[in-house]
Design a protein around this motif. Sequence first.
Motif, PDB file in Angstrom:
ATOM      1  N   PHE A 176     -10.592  -6.949  -2.559  1.00  0.00           N
ATOM      2  CA  PHE A 176      -9.231  -6.501  -2.294  1.00  0.00           C
ATOM      3  C   PHE A 176      -8.449  -6.489  -3.596  1.00  0.00           C
ATOM      4  N   PRO A 225     -16.615  -8.203   0.158  1.00  0.00           N
ATOM      5  CA  PRO A 225     -15.235  -7.725   0.272  1.00  0.00           C
ATOM      6  C   PRO A 225     -14.508  -7.824  -1.071  1.00  0.00           C
ATOM      7  N   ARG A 250     -22.480  -7.649   2.441  1.00  0.00           N
ATOM      8  CA  ARG A 250     -21.118  -7.182   2.199  1.00  0.00           C
ATOM      9  C   ARG A 250     -20.474  -8.030   1.104  1.00  0.00           C
ATOM     10  N   GLY A 257      -1.771   2.142   0.101  1.00  0.00           N
ATOM     11  CA  GLY A 257      -3.113   1.571   0.093  1.00  0.00           C
ATOM     12  C   GLY A 257      -4.172   2.540   0.597  1.00  0.00           C
ATOM     13  N   PHE A 258      -5.388   2.261   0.258  1.00  0.00           N
ATOM     14  CA  PHE A 258      -6.516   3.060   0.722  1.00  0.00           C
ATOM     15  C   PHE A 258      -7.777   2.209   0.707  1.00  0.00           C
ATOM     16  N   THR A 259      -8.794   2.692   1.356  1.00  0.00           N
ATOM     17  CA  THR A 259     -10.065   1.989   1.451  1.00  0.00           C
ATOM     18  C   THR A 259     -11.154   2.817   0.798  1.00  0.00           C
ATOM     19  N   VAL A 260     -11.974   2.167  -0.014  1.00  0.00           N
ATOM     20  CA  VAL A 260     -13.157   2.798  -0.600  1.00  0.00           C
ATOM     21  C   VAL A 260     -14.335   2.267   0.191  1.00  0.00           C
ATOM     22  N   ASP A 261     -15.103   3.162   0.772  1.00  0.00           N
ATOM     23  CA  ASP A 261     -16.203   2.697   1.607  1.00  0.00           C
ATOM     24  C   ASP A 261     -17.575   3.045   1.043  1.00  0.00           C
ATOM     25  N   LYS A 262     -17.637   3.389  -0.245  1.00  0.00           N
ATOM     26  CA  LYS A 262     -18.943   3.658  -0.843  1.00  0.00           C
ATOM     27  C   LYS A 262     -19.680   2.352  -1.085  1.00  0.00           C
ATOM     28  N   TYR A 317      -4.466  -6.113  -4.877  1.00  0.00           N
ATOM     29  CA  TYR A 317      -3.106  -6.193  -4.354  1.00  0.00           C
ATOM     30  C   TYR A 317      -2.104  -5.794  -5.427  1.00  0.00           C
TER      31      TYR A 317
END
Length: 121
Positions: free
Chosen positions: A12, A10, A8, A22-27, A14
Motif C-alpha cells: 500500500f 500486499p 500474496r 487512488g487506484f489498484t494495480v493487479d499485475k 499512502y
Amino acid sequence: EHWALRQRAPFFIYTKDPDFEGFTVDKICSNADFLPTLANLFSLDLNQQTLGRDIFDPNYKGYVIFSNYSFLTDEVYWHDEVIEEYRSDYDETYVHFMIEYLYNRMKVNDYILSTDYYRKN
C-alpha cells in the motif's frame, strides 16, 4: 490450486494529498519490485541496479521468480521444466524468454555466491 498461485505480498502507498485518486494495480509482481517503484515515485535514479522493476511501468508485464527456480507470470506458472498453463492464450515467445531469463539469473546468482562477490567488492 498450486501454492505459488496463492502467494500474496500486499503493498500500500499512502498520500495525504486530497486530490489524489487512488487506484489498484493487479499485475503479478514481486517484493523486489517495491524498491524501484518507490524510487520512481520519489524521482530517485537507481541506475538499473535493482532486481525488481517499477510496478507502474506500463511496459512491465510483471513476474515472480521463486526460490525453487520456478516463475509465475500473468499467463503461466513454470516449474520443474514444465509449463502449467492457466491462461489458454499465453504468449509462447514470452514464456521462452522468461525461461532463458531465469537460467541467466541462476547463473549470476551462483557466480555471486561462488566468488563471494559482495565481500570483495
